[in-house]
Design a protein around this motif. Structure first.
Motif, PDB file in Angstrom:
ATOM      1  N   LEU A   7      70.472  97.364 -43.679  1.00 46.28           N
ATOM      2  CA  LEU A   7      70.015  96.235 -44.487  1.00 46.28           C
ATOM      3  C   LEU A   7      70.655  96.339 -45.869  1.00 46.28           C
ATOM      4  CD1 LEU A   7      68.141  93.774 -44.494  1.00 46.28           C
ATOM      5  CD2 LEU A   7      66.295  95.275 -45.285  1.00 46.28           C
ATOM      6  N   LYS A   8      71.453  95.332 -46.243  1.00 47.17           N
ATOM      7  CA  LYS A   8      72.125  95.333 -47.550  1.00 47.17           C
ATOM      8  C   LYS A   8      71.645  94.112 -48.319  1.00 47.17           C
ATOM      9  CE  LYS A   8      75.943  98.114 -46.100  1.00 47.17           C
ATOM     10  NZ  LYS A   8      77.329  98.482 -46.200  1.00 47.17           N
ATOM     11  N   GLY A   9      70.648  94.334 -49.193  1.00 49.10           N
ATOM     12  CA  GLY A   9      70.043  93.202 -49.888  1.00 49.10           C
ATOM     13  C   GLY A   9      69.337  92.324 -48.872  1.00 49.10           C
ATOM     14  N   ASP A  10      69.723  91.052 -48.843  1.00 49.24           N
ATOM     15  CA  ASP A  10      69.079  90.184 -47.859  1.00 49.24           C
ATOM     16  C   ASP A  10      69.988  89.911 -46.662  1.00 49.24           C
ATOM     17  OD1 ASP A  10      70.937  88.598 -49.048  1.00 49.24           O
ATOM     18  OD2 ASP A  10      69.580  86.917 -49.475  1.00 49.24           O
ATOM     19  N   VAL A  11      70.957  90.817 -46.472  1.00 47.16           N
ATOM     20  CA  VAL A  11      71.867  90.685 -45.325  1.00 47.16           C
ATOM     21  C   VAL A  11      71.675  91.879 -44.385  1.00 47.16           C
ATOM     22  CG1 VAL A  11      74.259  90.402 -44.574  1.00 47.16           C
ATOM     23  CG2 VAL A  11      73.551  89.516 -46.813  1.00 47.16           C
ATOM     24  N   LEU A  12      71.411  91.600 -43.145  1.00 52.74           N
ATOM     25  CA  LEU A  12      71.298  92.662 -42.143  1.00 52.74           C
ATOM     26  C   LEU A  12      72.632  92.759 -41.404  1.00 52.74           C
ATOM     27  CD1 LEU A  12      69.523  94.675 -40.499  1.00 52.74           C
ATOM     28  CD2 LEU A  12      68.939  92.738 -38.999  1.00 52.74           C
ATOM     29  N   VAL A  13      73.279  93.934 -41.515  1.00 54.70           N
ATOM     30  CA  VAL A  13      74.551  94.149 -40.814  1.00 54.70           C
ATOM     31  C   VAL A  13      74.269  94.953 -39.554  1.00 54.70           C
ATOM     32  CG1 VAL A  13      76.877  95.113 -40.946  1.00 54.70           C
ATOM     33  CG2 VAL A  13      75.831  94.090 -42.987  1.00 54.70           C
ATOM     34  N   ILE A  14      74.632  94.396 -38.407  1.00 60.97           N
ATOM     35  CA  ILE A  14      74.405  95.060 -37.122  1.00 60.97           C
ATOM     36  C   ILE A  14      75.765  95.388 -36.512  1.00 60.97           C
ATOM     37  CG2 ILE A  14      73.476  94.817 -34.788  1.00 60.97           C
ATOM     38  CD1 ILE A  14      71.342  92.947 -35.920  1.00 60.97           C
ATOM     39  N   THR A  15      75.955  96.651 -36.156  1.00 59.45           N
ATOM     40  CA  THR A  15      77.246  97.108 -35.621  1.00 59.45           C
ATOM     41  C   THR A  15      77.049  97.749 -34.253  1.00 59.45           C
ATOM     42  OG1 THR A  15      77.908  97.599 -37.898  1.00 59.45           O
ATOM     43  CG2 THR A  15      79.311  98.477 -36.147  1.00 59.45           C
ATOM     44  N   PRO A  16      77.438  97.049 -33.182  1.00 59.67           N
ATOM     45  CA  PRO A  16      77.395  97.698 -31.856  1.00 59.67           C
ATOM     46  C   PRO A  16      78.339  98.895 -31.861  1.00 59.67           C
ATOM     47  CG  PRO A  16      77.742  95.320 -31.644  1.00 59.67           C
ATOM     48  CD  PRO A  16      77.932  95.665 -33.098  1.00 59.67           C
ATOM     49  N   THR A  17      77.877 100.014 -31.312  1.00 58.83           N
ATOM     50  CA  THR A  17      78.712 101.220 -31.324  1.00 58.83           C
ATOM     51  C   THR A  17      79.360 101.464 -29.963  1.00 58.83           C
ATOM     52  OG1 THR A  17      76.805 102.579 -30.807  1.00 58.83           O
ATOM     53  CG2 THR A  17      77.333 102.301 -33.130  1.00 58.83           C
ATOM     54  N   GLU A  18      79.186 100.519 -29.039  1.00 55.69           N
ATOM     55  CA  GLU A  18      79.880 100.617 -27.750  1.00 55.69           C
ATOM     56  C   GLU A  18      81.049  99.645 -27.750  1.00 55.69           C
ATOM     57  OE1 GLU A  18      77.307 100.376 -24.336  1.00 55.69           O
ATOM     58  OE2 GLU A  18      75.737 101.430 -25.439  1.00 55.69           O
ATOM     59  N   SER A  19      82.061  99.948 -26.938  1.00 55.29           N
ATOM     60  CA  SER A  19      83.295  99.166 -27.011  1.00 55.29           C
ATOM     61  C   SER A  19      83.244  97.881 -26.187  1.00 55.29           C
ATOM     62  CB  SER A  19      84.474 100.021 -26.558  1.00 55.29           C
ATOM     63  OG  SER A  19      84.297 100.394 -25.209  1.00 55.29           O
ATOM     64  N   ARG A  20      82.162  97.696 -25.403  1.00 49.17           N
ATOM     65  CA  ARG A  20      82.127  96.515 -24.532  1.00 49.17           C
ATOM     66  C   ARG A  20      80.788  95.808 -24.616  1.00 49.17           C
ATOM     67  NH1 ARG A  20      86.248  97.383 -20.823  1.00 49.17           N
ATOM     68  NH2 ARG A  20      85.450  95.876 -19.346  1.00 49.17           N
ATOM     69  N   ILE A  21      80.834  94.477 -24.773  1.00 50.87           N
ATOM     70  CA  ILE A  21      79.624  93.663 -24.577  1.00 50.87           C
ATOM     71  C   ILE A  21      79.939  92.811 -23.358  1.00 50.87           C
ATOM     72  CG2 ILE A  21      77.986  92.028 -25.574  1.00 50.87           C
ATOM     73  CD1 ILE A  21      78.886  92.887 -28.349  1.00 50.87           C
ATOM     74  N   ASP A  22      79.483  93.286 -22.192  1.00 51.74           N
ATOM     75  CA  ASP A  22      79.858  92.638 -20.934  1.00 51.74           C
ATOM     76  C   ASP A  22      78.619  92.392 -20.089  1.00 51.74           C
ATOM     77  OD1 ASP A  22      79.190  95.126 -19.925  1.00 51.74           O
ATOM     78  OD2 ASP A  22      81.238  95.721 -19.448  1.00 51.74           O
ATOM     79  N   ALA A  23      78.856  91.924 -18.859  1.00 50.12           N
ATOM     80  CA  ALA A  23      77.737  91.554 -17.989  1.00 50.12           C
ATOM     81  C   ALA A  23      76.781  92.719 -17.749  1.00 50.12           C
ATOM     82  CB  ALA A  23      78.278  91.032 -16.656  1.00 50.12           C
ATOM     83  N   ALA A  24      77.314  93.954 -17.841  1.00 50.02           N
ATOM     84  CA  ALA A  24      76.471  95.123 -17.574  1.00 50.02           C
ATOM     85  C   ALA A  24      75.435  95.351 -18.678  1.00 50.02           C
ATOM     86  CB  ALA A  24      77.349  96.371 -17.387  1.00 50.02           C
ATOM     87  N   VAL A  25      75.693  94.857 -19.876  1.00 48.71           N
ATOM     88  CA  VAL A  25      74.787  95.140 -21.002  1.00 48.71           C
ATOM     89  C   VAL A  25      74.328  93.880 -21.738  1.00 48.71           C
ATOM     90  CG1 VAL A  25      75.674  97.473 -21.431  1.00 48.71           C
ATOM     91  CG2 VAL A  25      76.709  95.527 -22.628  1.00 48.71           C
TER      92      VAL A  25
END
Lengths: 114, 153
Positions: A7-25
């Motif tokens: 959380l940076k001020g009023d901005v929430l930064v979300i960082t996926p740490t896996e290399s794939r956003i696919d049908a499995a997840v």
């Protein structure tokens, strides 16, 4: 599906740490986004710098994550890797999201508007 | 996951046969395997990304529709490199395409309220955009899909 968040001020930064956003997840990703975005913030920045593959299920989950924010906050994207950027371009989803070169750029954009 | 059969002695031509378990994790494993084969074959990162995107959409469609609600079957994928790109043939024994043919190209509508944006239906337009010679036929209870992914490099 692990999502770093900061959380940076009023901005929430979300960082996926896996290399794939696919049908499995995709469903898991959307559920975790819902949990993380319960906090009251003006903007949510999804930093995709570690993600090198998004399929249409993953893309659908990112759209779903934006929709489930309702009017509470905006979902913006940052640091699209080349192949991920291509999928957003082909589906014209690059016209739907505000896309920043990096999360830092996204935060600077906030400062300049504030 | 199947074994690769490198059976062509051509300069850049090669051929691999993969057997993919029709589950999301089976698809993921196959794509990672394919990416490795393409990398070893000297295909650029950009062209590998294109192949991965196309083959992902094809395989996800088979998992979600052809084999919907059934025990996961297998999908056969033949990858053949030629001097202009990658020729791909995909076979499965799941349900046929509705009406026995490929869906009409129908880009998802984006000029709608945010809450009505589509969360799916992108797959076929992406496949059509990135391939040439896309052909589907159903024969003896088997779906056959073939296409070519042109390379930029």
């Amino acid at each position: 599906m692990e999502l770093d968040h900061d959380l940076k001020g009023d901005v929430l930064v979300i960082t996926p740490t896996e290399s794939r956003i696919d049908a499995a997840v995709a469903i898991q990703f959307k559920d975790e986004m819902r949990t993380l975005t319960q906090v009251a913030v003006a903007r949510v920045v999804l930093d995709l710098r570690c993600v090198d593959f998004v399929d249409s299920s993953g893309l659908g989950a990112i759209v779903g994550a934006m929709k489930q924010l309702g009017g509470r906050a905006r979902l913006e994207l940052a640091s699209l890797t080349p192949n991920v950027a291509k999928v957003f371009r082909l589906t014209r989803m690059d016209t739907v999201f505000m896309i920043h070169d990096s999360a830092d750029h996204a935060l600077q954009a906030a400062a300049s508007h504030g | 996951m199947g074994e690769g059969l490198a059976d062509s002695p051509g300069r850049t031509a090669w051929r691999h046969v993969l057997t993919v378990t029709a589950t999301p994790h089976g698809v993921r494993a196959a794509l990672i395997h394919m990416n490795g084969l393409l990398c070893a074959g000297g295909v650029t990162r950009d062209d590998r990304g294109t192949c991965e995107t196309v083959v992902a959409e094809v395989l996800n469609n088979i998992v979600e529709h052809a084999y919907a609600g059934t025990t996961a079957g297998d999908v056969g994928v033949v990858l053949a490199r030629d001097d202009r790109g990658l020729r791909v043939e995909v076979t499965d024994d799941g349900a046929a395409m509705p009406n026995g043919r490929l869906p009409e190209p129908r880009p998802a509508p984006l000029d709608v309220a945010r809450g009505d944006l589509p969360e799916g239906g992108f797959g076929w337009s992406v496949i059509r955009d990135l391939t040439t010679g896309l052909e589907y036929r159903r024969a003896d209870g088997i779906n056959h899909l073939r296409f070519h992914v042109p390379f930029t490099a």
